[in-house]
Design a protein around this motif. Structure first.
Motif, PDB file in Angstrom:
ATOM      1  N   ASN A  82     101.765  58.960 112.373  1.00 25.26           N
ATOM      2  CA  ASN A  82     102.714  58.012 112.945  1.00 25.26           C
ATOM      3  C   ASN A  82     104.144  58.494 112.771  1.00 25.26           C
ATOM      4  O   ASN A  82     104.981  58.353 113.676  1.00 25.26           O
ATOM      5  N   THR A  83     104.425  59.111 111.637  1.00 26.23           N
ATOM      6  CA  THR A  83     105.764  59.654 111.393  1.00 26.23           C
ATOM      7  C   THR A  83     106.045  60.828 112.322  1.00 26.23           C
ATOM      8  O   THR A  83     107.167  60.969 112.849  1.00 26.23           O
ATOM      9  N   ARG A  95     106.893  59.474 115.721  1.00 22.41           N
ATOM     10  CA  ARG A  95     108.231  58.884 115.763  1.00 22.41           C
ATOM     11  C   ARG A  95     109.318  59.966 115.845  1.00 22.41           C
ATOM     12  O   ARG A  95     110.297  59.824 116.589  1.00 22.41           O
ATOM     13  N   GLN A  96     109.139  61.034 115.082  1.00 21.67           N
ATOM     14  CA  GLN A  96     110.135  62.104 115.124  1.00 21.67           C
ATOM     15  C   GLN A  96     110.107  62.846 116.456  1.00 21.67           C
ATOM     16  O   GLN A  96     111.159  63.182 117.014  1.00 21.67           O
ATOM     17  N   TRP A 127     105.983  53.531 107.356  1.00 25.00           N
ATOM     18  CA  TRP A 127     104.982  53.539 108.433  1.00 25.00           C
ATOM     19  C   TRP A 127     103.585  53.887 107.915  1.00 25.00           C
ATOM     20  O   TRP A 127     102.790  54.513 108.612  1.00 25.00           O
ATOM     21  N   SER A 179     106.788  61.789 103.333  1.00 23.41           N
ATOM     22  CA  SER A 179     106.037  62.020 104.575  1.00 23.41           C
ATOM     23  C   SER A 179     106.949  62.433 105.723  1.00 23.41           C
ATOM     24  O   SER A 179     106.523  63.145 106.642  1.00 23.41           O
ATOM     25  N   ARG A 180     108.215  62.037 105.691  1.00 25.88           N
ATOM     26  CA  ARG A 180     109.155  62.416 106.760  1.00 25.88           C
ATOM     27  C   ARG A 180     109.479  63.905 106.697  1.00 25.88           C
ATOM     28  O   ARG A 180     109.667  64.542 107.738  1.00 25.88           O
ATOM     29  N   ALA A 197     106.343  65.665 108.077  1.00 30.69           N
ATOM     30  CA  ALA A 197     106.313  65.539 109.538  1.00 30.69           C
ATOM     31  C   ALA A 197     107.283  66.522 110.193  1.00 30.69           C
ATOM     32  O   ALA A 197     106.932  67.199 111.166  1.00 30.69           O
TER      33      ALA A 197
END
Length: 254
Positions: free
Chosen positions: A14-15, A18-19, A175, A206-207, A210
């Protein structure tokens, strides 16, 4: 670039979506059922309906993309679901590898540090540390099935696949809809714990993971990194007592 992402309802997938969406890339997300509007709110993507063994859904999605980021997987740390774990983490990966080979599509495969070799006290492990160097993660359904998935990708590289493998540590971040690793944080926050496990992990955002997975896809497409390369996406090495203290302090709990 146009990217097919698996595992879009999970923390990392999901991350990643989004990115990628925020950067204006064209996206296809694999979903098994009707997508939850809340989970995909703010993400500009189309959907491929099916699971990792649905060859038609996978073929159609891969054929229309420049790269695949495969973050879907089954996490079970016991032994009772070994066969099911193999079906998802090994056989599902095989479906993607076969489709990428047929359509000359680049693949970023999300593994885990749990599959890698562990260094002894006098050295530092890296992506190439052999499993028999000083042992490895305690075997379980997750570890063995993810190692099998890695082998599927590496065999695909031998057959001409353009792919890299990224191995995250223990991820925490926003998220986390299910939740997955965030479940530890929630459990620790509920009540005071008199004991913690003696071990630890490499905790990461997690960001960051990602962003690294996306960067790997971009570099693969630009032929700036070699196919078959593996990367550890780790963070801060912490014992569980340190991590749990940090969690409770952040939430104002004991």
């Amino acid at each position: 670039m146009r990217v097919f992402v698996t595992g879009g309802t999970g923390l990392l997938g999901n991350t990643i979506l989004r990115q990628l969406s925020g950067a204006g890339h064209d996206l296809i997300a694999l979903v098994r059922g009707e997508p939850d509007p809340q989970v995909f709110d703010g993400i500009n993507t189309t959907f491929a309906h099916g699971d990792l063994l649905d060859q038609t859904a996978i073929e159609n999605a891969v054929a229309d993309c420049d790269a695949v980021i495969h973050s879907a997987g089954m996490i079970h740390l016991g032994w009772h679901r070994l066969e099911e774990s193999m079906v998802v983490n090994r056989d599902g990966t095989q479906t993607l590898v076969d489709a990428c080979l047929r359509h000359d599509c680049k693949l970023v495969h999300v593994g885990t540090v749990n599959t890698l070799g562990i260094a002894d006290r006098d050295s530092v492990a890296n992506e190439d540390t052999p499993l028999d160097h000083a042992g490895g993660q305690i075997p379980c359904s997750y570890v063995l099935s993810k190692r099998a998935g890695n082998e599927v990708v590496l065999q695909g590289v031998q057959d001409g696949l353009k792919a890299v493998l990224v191995h995250p540590g223990f991820m925490l971040g926003p998220w986390d809809w299910k939740p997955s690793s965030g479940r530890m944080l929630l459990e620790v926050s509920k009540a005071w714990r008199p004991l913690s496990p003696s071990g630890g992990n490499s905790t990461c955002d997690s960001r960051d993971v990602a962003a690294a997975a996306i960067r790997a896809a971009e570099k693969l497409l630009a032929n700036e990194i070699p196919s078959g390369r593996q990367y550890i996406l780790a963070g801060h090495n912490m014992r569980y007592l340190e991590l749990w203290k940090a969690m409770t302090e952040a939430m104002g709990a004991r």
